[in-house]
Design an enzyme around this catalytic site. Structure first.
Site, mmCIF file in Angstrom:
data_model
loop_
_atom_site.group_PDB
_atom_site.id
_atom_site.type_symbol
_atom_site.label_atom_id
_atom_site.label_comp_id
_atom_site.label_asym_id
_atom_site.label_seq_id
_atom_site.Cartn_x
_atom_site.Cartn_y
_atom_site.Cartn_z
ATOM 1 C CG ASP A 1 -2.473 0.521 0.868
ATOM 2 O OD1 ASP A 1 -2.395 1.714 1.028
ATOM 3 O OD2 ASP A 1 -3.247 -0.190 0.846
ATOM 4 C CG ASP A 2 0.305 6.208 0.740
ATOM 5 O OD1 ASP A 2 1.347 6.285 -0.140
ATOM 6 O OD2 ASP A 2 -0.583 6.783 0.834
ATOM 7 C CE LYS B 1 -5.925 0.711 -1.293
ATOM 8 N NZ LYS B 1 -5.813 0.367 0.116
ATOM 9 C CD GLN C 1 -29.548 -3.451 -9.065
ATOM 10 O OE1 GLN C 1 -30.350 -3.599 -10.098
ATOM 11 N NE2 GLN C 1 -29.637 -3.005 -7.968
ATOM 12 N NE ARG D 1 -12.928 0.808 -0.016
ATOM 13 C CZ ARG D 1 -11.995 1.380 0.739
ATOM 14 N NH1 ARG D 1 -10.558 1.454 0.436
ATOM 15 N NH2 ARG D 1 -12.627 2.276 1.562
ATOM 16 C CG ASP E 1 -10.368 3.698 4.092
ATOM 17 O OD1 ASP E 1 -10.643 3.620 2.979
ATOM 18 O OD2 ASP E 1 -9.195 4.364 4.449
ATOM 19 C CG ASP F 1 -6.555 5.856 -1.939
ATOM 20 O OD1 ASP F 1 -7.663 5.837 -1.776
ATOM 21 O OD2 ASP F 1 -6.045 5.304 -0.951
#
Length: 470
Positions: A72-73, A147, A251, A205, A209, A149
């Site tokens: 991650d970061d 990923k 859906q 997402r 968070d 952001d």
């Protein structure tokens, strides 16, 4: 907006024709893996990544299906004089290709992080306006997953078109590299991502968070349960808050593009065992990515056994890829310390004609729950054959690994690893097609035509079942 609707319509047509809607051929089932953020945040190093990769392999978690190791970061050392990203050599002294090579040697895949903004969320250089150069950096270092952001985005949001164009720039840049890179949007569901995400990405997402709380309200997560179009997503969102926001979005997910309910908090914080089982079960039910957020070097046996529960993972990895639907939701009087209490029933179809159902008890006491075939097959017309058939009921948690066995594996007993399902030898799709008993749990009874299933569900717990036609 017309172009967005056209893209969505194209995806629907492709699905109807039996063609994968995946824009890049990846993500035909939800991704599985590990990410450092929930436990380590910015405390990242080469040693952490390589040690975690080794541990994932040693424990058999790679074979279970957790094959992405995602950084991650906070890995960045800024940009070079020519504008290229460079790693922080104090944290990653051998560079990122070295990490990728180590992971690839173990048949693991390497994920990295950036942001569609001027800076990342932790204040490192972002990729907005640098998409082509940064995509080349990721490809050159043999990254398999990005990923992406949403911090410091210079106000380029507020309409679906604005967010779509900003995230499409990196999607195009990744495709231009010629390297298959799984593209995971982390824009917190802003601007109705579930409508347009599948045209340019493999997952997105859909909320702020997550935090390791089952149903605790928090002002930092200001949108309520049903506010799926949240203008300020925030963070510290509870498991139930995120799940309820996701309920109408199934859906819009299908093979190649998934709603991402955020990383798993199993083994993080102070969730009870029943809460961890419910969390894992419901993420599997709605086909969210299953990304371990815990420190795999310090997993407790009960959390390890949840991550290794192949009958539940098989629901998540079912090739039909249809997220379950929340059939009903009811408030209950036995609320917890935060005044929260509800029960829910979910149901969804599986590839081989089976059906998966979940009784979710968000109340503060153990309770009986039940559902009839008309609840389970809620869209069926009266007289439909599924309503007039007998179904075998399999409990997907009944054969859960004992803590003693999990402890043996965690302590290095390799012989116990053979008890884990190995998806590298036989995929979940193959195992389901071959009726591998390890993927079906234990039969606990049947539901006759017109009958009901009666179960008892613990507080903040779940009853998860697969139904098979007799």
């Amino acid at each position: 907006m017309f172009s967005l609707l056209l893209l969505t319509s194209t995806a629907l047509v492709e699905t109807a024709l039996g063609v994968s809607p995946s824009y890049n051929g990846l993500g035909l089932t939800p991704q599985m893996g590990w990410n450092n953020w929930n436990t380590f945040a910015c405390n990242v190093t080469e040693q952490l990544l390589l040690g975690t990769a080794d541990r994932i392999s040693e424990l058999g978690l790679k074979d279970v299906g957790y094959n992405y190791v995602i950084l991650d970061d906070c890995w960045s050392g800024g940009r070079s004089s020519n504008g290229s990203l460079v790693p922080d050599l104090n944290k990653f002294p051998h560079g990122m290709k070295y990490v990728a090579d180590h992971l690839h040697d173990q048949d693991l895949l390497f994920g990295m992080y950036s942001s569609a903004g001027e800076y990342t969320c932790a204040g490192y250089p972002g990729s907005l306006g640098h998409e082509e150069k940064d995509a080349q950096f990721f490809a050159r270092n043999e990254v398999d997953y990005l990923k992406y952001d949403n911090c410091y985005n210079k106000g380029q949001f507020g309409t679906p078109q604005a967010s779509y164009e900003r995230y499409k720039a990196m999607s195009d840049a990744l495709n231009n590299t010629g390297r298959p890179i799984f593209y995971s949007l982390c824009n917190w569901g802003q601007d109705l991502t579930f409508y347009w995400g599948s045209a340019i990405a493999n997952s997105w997402r859909m909320s702020g968070d997550i935090t390791a709380d089952f149903d605790r309200p928090d002002s930092r997560c200001p949108c309520g349960d049903d506010e799926y179009d949240c203008k300020y997503a925030g963070y510290h969102c509870s498991i139930m808050n995120i799940l309820n926001k996701a309920a109408p979005m199934g859906q819009n997910a299908n093979p190649g593009g998934w709603n991402d309910l955020d990383m798993l908090e199993v083994g993080v914080g102070n969730l009870t065992d029943d809460e961890e089982k419910a969390h894992f079960s419901m993420w599997a039910m709605v086909r969210s990515p299953l990304i371990i957020g815990a420190d795999v070097n310090h997993l407790k046996p009960s959390s390890f056994s949840i991550y290794a529960q192949s009958p539940v993972i098989a629901i998540n990895q079912d090739p039909r890829g249809v997220p379950a639907t929340r059939v009903w939701r009811r408030q209950v009087s036995d609320t917890d310390a935060y005044g929260r209490g509800e029960v829910q029933f979910w149901s969804g179809p599986l590839e081989n004609g089976d059906q998966v159902i979940a009784f979710l008890n968000g109340g503060n006491r153990m309770r009986p729950m039940n559902a009839g075939l008309d609840d389970i097959f809620f869209d069926s017309h009266p007289g439909a054959p599924e309503l007039n058939s007998t179904w075998a009921v399999y409990d997907l948690w009944a054969n859960r690994m004992e803590d003693s066995v999990a402890s043996d594996i965690l302590n290095g007993n390799r012989s116990s690893n053979g008890l884990l399902y190995n998806s590298t030898q036989q995929s979940y799709s193959q195992g389901l097609a071959r009726n591998d008993s390890r993927l079906f749990g234990s039969q606990i009874g049947t539901i006759q035509a017109g009958g009901r299933l009666n179960v008892t569900v613990p507080a903040h717990g779940v009853g998860l079942y697969r139904l098979r036609l007799q």
